[in-house]
Scaffold this motif. Structure first.
Motif, PDB file in Angstrom:
ATOM      1  N   SER A  54       0.831  -1.213   0.000  1.00 38.09           N
ATOM      2  CA  SER A  54       0.000   0.000   0.000  1.00 38.09           C
ATOM      3  C   SER A  54       0.869   1.269   0.000  1.00 38.09           C
ATOM      4  O   SER A  54       0.411   2.347   0.360  1.00 38.09           O
ATOM      5  CB  SER A  54      -0.945  -0.003   1.203  1.00 38.09           C
ATOM      6  OG  SER A  54      -0.237  -0.156   2.412  1.00 38.09           O
ATOM      7  N   ASN A  55       2.158   1.085  -0.406  1.00 40.21           N
ATOM      8  CA  ASN A  55       3.111   2.199  -0.605  1.00 40.21           C
ATOM      9  C   ASN A  55       3.466   2.953   0.676  1.00 40.21           C
ATOM     10  O   ASN A  55       3.909   4.102   0.616  1.00 40.21           O
ATOM     11  CB  ASN A  55       2.580   3.191  -1.648  1.00 40.21           C
ATOM     12  CG  ASN A  55       2.422   2.548  -3.016  1.00 40.21           C
ATOM     13  OD1 ASN A  55       3.260   1.742  -3.428  1.00 40.21           O
ATOM     14  ND2 ASN A  55       1.343   2.865  -3.707  1.00 40.21           N
ATOM     15  N   GLN A  56       3.317   2.303   1.831  1.00 44.88           N
ATOM     16  CA  GLN A  56       3.722   2.917   3.098  1.00 44.88           C
ATOM     17  C   GLN A  56       5.109   2.367   3.470  1.00 44.88           C
ATOM     18  O   GLN A  56       5.272   1.634   4.435  1.00 44.88           O
ATOM     19  CB  GLN A  56       2.694   2.608   4.183  1.00 44.88           C
ATOM     20  CG  GLN A  56       1.290   3.116   3.862  1.00 44.88           C
ATOM     21  CD  GLN A  56       0.290   2.776   4.954  1.00 44.88           C
ATOM     22  OE1 GLN A  56       0.428   3.223   6.096  1.00 44.88           O
ATOM     23  NE2 GLN A  56      -0.726   1.982   4.612  1.00 44.88           N
ATOM     24  N   PHE A  57       6.116   2.742   2.689  1.00 45.68           N
ATOM     25  CA  PHE A  57       7.430   2.116   2.775  1.00 45.68           C
ATOM     26  C   PHE A  57       8.137   2.366   4.108  1.00 45.68           C
ATOM     27  O   PHE A  57       8.739   1.456   4.683  1.00 45.68           O
ATOM     28  CB  PHE A  57       8.319   2.583   1.614  1.00 45.68           C
ATOM     29  CG  PHE A  57       7.737   2.310   0.259  1.00 45.68           C
ATOM     30  CD1 PHE A  57       7.300   1.026  -0.070  1.00 45.68           C
ATOM     31  CD2 PHE A  57       7.626   3.310  -0.687  1.00 45.68           C
ATOM     32  CE1 PHE A  57       6.757   0.757  -1.318  1.00 45.68           C
ATOM     33  CE2 PHE A  57       7.084   3.054  -1.935  1.00 45.68           C
ATOM     34  CZ  PHE A  57       6.644   1.773  -2.260  1.00 45.68           C
ATOM     35  N   SER A  58       8.080   3.583   4.603  1.00 46.49           N
ATOM     36  CA  SER A  58       8.767   3.903   5.860  1.00 46.49           C
ATOM     37  C   SER A  58       8.155   3.124   7.021  1.00 46.49           C
ATOM     38  O   SER A  58       8.872   2.583   7.883  1.00 46.49           O
ATOM     39  CB  SER A  58       8.700   5.408   6.143  1.00 46.49           C
ATOM     40  OG  SER A  58       9.388   6.126   5.149  1.00 46.49           O
ATOM     41  N   LEU A  59       6.822   3.067   7.072  1.00 44.55           N
ATOM     42  CA  LEU A  59       6.145   2.314   8.133  1.00 44.55           C
ATOM     43  C   LEU A  59       6.419   0.817   7.984  1.00 44.55           C
ATOM     44  O   LEU A  59       6.553   0.092   8.982  1.00 44.55           O
ATOM     45  CB  LEU A  59       4.641   2.594   8.088  1.00 44.55           C
ATOM     46  CG  LEU A  59       3.791   2.019   9.239  1.00 44.55           C
ATOM     47  CD1 LEU A  59       4.342   2.441  10.595  1.00 44.55           C
ATOM     48  CD2 LEU A  59       2.334   2.464   9.094  1.00 44.55           C
ATOM     49  N   ALA A  60       6.522   0.347   6.740  1.00 43.47           N
ATOM     50  CA  ALA A  60       6.847  -1.057   6.484  1.00 43.47           C
ATOM     51  C   ALA A  60       8.227  -1.390   7.042  1.00 43.47           C
ATOM     52  O   ALA A  60       8.431  -2.430   7.676  1.00 43.47           O
ATOM     53  CB  ALA A  60       6.796  -1.349   4.991  1.00 43.47           C
ATOM     54  N   LYS A  61       9.186  -0.497   6.815  1.00 41.67           N
ATOM     55  CA  LYS A  61      10.551  -0.682   7.329  1.00 41.67           C
ATOM     56  C   LYS A  61      10.553  -0.701   8.856  1.00 41.67           C
ATOM     57  O   LYS A  61      11.170  -1.567   9.490  1.00 41.67           O
ATOM     58  CB  LYS A  61      11.431   0.464   6.818  1.00 41.67           C
ATOM     59  CG  LYS A  61      12.815   0.564   7.425  1.00 41.67           C
ATOM     60  CD  LYS A  61      13.771  -0.379   6.790  1.00 41.67           C
ATOM     61  CE  LYS A  61      15.205  -0.101   7.271  1.00 41.67           C
ATOM     62  NZ  LYS A  61      16.153  -1.104   6.786  1.00 41.67           N
ATOM     63  N   GLU A  62       9.851   0.227   9.460  1.00 47.74           N
ATOM     64  CA  GLU A  62       9.761   0.306  10.922  1.00 47.74           C
ATOM     65  C   GLU A  62       9.145  -0.968  11.498  1.00 47.74           C
ATOM     66  O   GLU A  62       9.567  -1.472  12.535  1.00 47.74           O
ATOM     67  CB  GLU A  62       8.914   1.527  11.287  1.00 47.74           C
ATOM     68  CG  GLU A  62       8.759   1.794  12.767  1.00 47.74           C
ATOM     69  CD  GLU A  62       7.816   2.956  13.038  1.00 47.74           C
ATOM     70  OE1 GLU A  62       7.050   2.866  14.018  1.00 47.74           O
ATOM     71  OE2 GLU A  62       7.841   3.943  12.267  1.00 47.74           O
ATOM     72  N   THR A  63       8.153  -1.508  10.798  1.00 47.02           N
ATOM     73  CA  THR A  63       7.441  -2.704  11.269  1.00 47.02           C
ATOM     74  C   THR A  63       8.322  -3.945  11.180  1.00 47.02           C
ATOM     75  O   THR A  63       8.425  -4.727  12.136  1.00 47.02           O
ATOM     76  CB  THR A  63       6.152  -2.915  10.455  1.00 47.02           C
ATOM     77  OG1 THR A  63       5.322  -1.758  10.584  1.00 47.02           O
ATOM     78  CG2 THR A  63       5.394  -4.140  10.923  1.00 47.02           C
ATOM     79  N   ILE A  64       8.968  -4.141  10.032  1.00 47.22           N
ATOM     80  CA  ILE A  64       9.741  -5.381   9.843  1.00 47.22           C
ATOM     81  C   ILE A  64      10.978  -5.413  10.720  1.00 47.22           C
ATOM     82  O   ILE A  64      11.483  -6.487  11.072  1.00 47.22           O
ATOM     83  CB  ILE A  64      10.102  -5.589   8.355  1.00 47.22           C
ATOM     84  CG1 ILE A  64      10.352  -7.084   8.096  1.00 47.22           C
ATOM     85  CG2 ILE A  64      11.284  -4.733   7.918  1.00 47.22           C
ATOM     86  CD1 ILE A  64      10.296  -7.494   6.656  1.00 47.22           C
ATOM     87  N   ASN A  65      11.468  -4.242  11.117  1.00 48.83           N
ATOM     88  CA  ASN A  65      12.635  -4.194  12.012  1.00 48.83           C
ATOM     89  C   ASN A  65      12.327  -4.722  13.404  1.00 48.83           C
ATOM     90  O   ASN A  65      13.235  -4.987  14.196  1.00 48.83           O
ATOM     91  CB  ASN A  65      13.170  -2.760  12.127  1.00 48.83           C
ATOM     92  CG  ASN A  65      13.972  -2.350  10.906  1.00 48.83           C
ATOM     93  OD1 ASN A  65      14.368  -3.194  10.104  1.00 48.83           O
ATOM     94  ND2 ASN A  65      14.213  -1.064  10.746  1.00 48.83           N
TER      95      ASN A  65
END
Length: 388
Positions: free
Chosen positions: A265-276
């Protein structure tokens, strides 16, 4: 059981009758189901070199088997605990506990023993041949777990077992797990409507049985189905609701998929924060994490994760997928890249890995577009359309 063990040892009914000093016709009646006194069974088993255990002896162990069976259904036990119980009962498998012992052995092999050993292969064949001896409910369990056993190596065979299991009817507990497994099977073959239907049915039944662990995984697969269908908001909501789990492994699985839904859904920064936040790192963690870093132009982070993955993975196929991602970062779009990409794509298709296959297909589209090979582009797009 007596007939089967006699034939396994290549002993005729006449020979067994002579050894036991009873008539041939009496052997025939016993082998056809006529119940006799314990001392007769004991004599026949002794002639077959098998230790006989009376019903009274077995009844003391029935509760132990019932408990471990429920523990497996509710995912409350470990491989070591089940293995210990089966070892303790090894001498009782030729007794009144036979059917329970075989069912638990089947569940053990399928859920806990991931190695394709000769012992496991022979056992799966044996219990399939003996399935007619069991009640309909136990037949359903057998066909269900046989389907689950073959789901990652022979999808047609798995599908046939699941259909046989469903045709037997509805039973307490066994059917809810069957619906859960059949939902995963349909998810794997990309029949998303059927997958959602059976996951929802399993969730309803598991809720009535208060099987919270299985409910967790049913909801997890429902979220995965929504994500594959492009309903990212719904999948994100479900993933977030599952984060109340108190197990790190479960949280890591959810976080990895939640990060991917955010990525899609193109929320790349939040995706990075989540997977970390993931603690346990399997292949899909690395695959998702690297693609998120690529989207954020975090080349160094992506390359570090590739090296970390290569140092831990034993799967050549998974390593090949990571190599494709590295070539994309380094922009190595030569003929070797195309050949490797086609090989990895076809292997992923054979494994019915829809998510990875569709991404590799999109890489092929990009490659052919860059080379102005529009005929190949159209072919890839047609394959992508068939996949979905």
């Amino acid at each position: 059981m007596i007939r089967r063990e006699r034939k396994k040892r290549k002993i005729t009914a006449e020979q067994l009758a002579d050894r036991a000093s009873i008539s041939r016709s009496y052997i025939s009646k016993i082998e056809n189901g006529e119940e006799v006194d314990d001392f007769i069974y004991e004599k026949l088993f002794d002639c077959l070199n098998i230790t006989y255990h009376s019903y009274e002896e077995c009844s003391q162990l029935e509760s132990k088997l019932s408990r471990i069976y429920l523990d497996i259904l509710y995912l409350r036990t470990t491989k070591e605990e089940v293995s210990t119980v089966l070892q303790d009962l090894e001498n009782y498998k030729y007794s009144f506990l036979f059917s329970r012992y075989m069912i638990i052995s089947l569940m053990y092999f399928v859920l806990f023993d991931k190695d394709e050993s000769i012992e496991k292969t022979e056992f799966l064949v044996e219990i399939d041949k003996l399935s007619y001896l069991f009640t309909l409910e136990k037949q359903q369990i057998i066909f269900d777990y046989l389907g689950y056993a073959y789901m990652y190596k022979d999808l047609d065979k798995a599908g046939n077992y699941f259909k046989k299991a469903i045709s037997l009817g509805v039973f307490s507990k066994s059917t809810s797990i069957l619906y859960y497994h059949y939902g995963i099977y349909n998810y794997k073959i990309n029949e998303l409507c059927l997958a959602l239907f059976y996951c929802m049915k399993s969730l309803d039944r598991l809720g009535l049985e208060l099987n919270y662990k299985r409910m967790f995984y049913s909801q997890f697969h429902i979220a995965n189905i929504f994500m594959l269908k492009g309903n990212y908001e719904e999948s994100i909501d479900i993933y977030n609701s599952l984060m109340s789990s108190d197990m790190d492994v479960d949280k890591s699985i959810v976080l990895s998929n939640l990060s991917w839904a955010l990525y899609k859904s193109n929320q790349f920064s939040l995706a990075k924060e989540t997977i970390n936040k993931c603690v346990h790192k399997a292949f899909m963690y690395y695959f998702h994490s690297i693609l998120i870093d690529i989207a954020l132009n975090n080349t160094n982070d992506a390359m570090e994760k590739m090296q970390e993955f290569r140092s831990t993975s034993k799967s050549e196929h998974e390593k090949n997928i990571i190599n494709i991602l590295e070539n994309r970062i380094m922009k190595k779009y030569d003929e070797n890249y195309k050949d490797d990409l086609i090989h990895v794509y076809r292997t992923s298709r054979k494994c019915n890995d829809i998510e990875v296959s569709s991404i590799l297909n999109s890489f092929l589209v990009e490659y052919y577009k860059e080379k102005r090979a529009y005929k190949e582009v159209c072919s890839c797009l047609e394959n992508l359309n068939k996949m979905w």
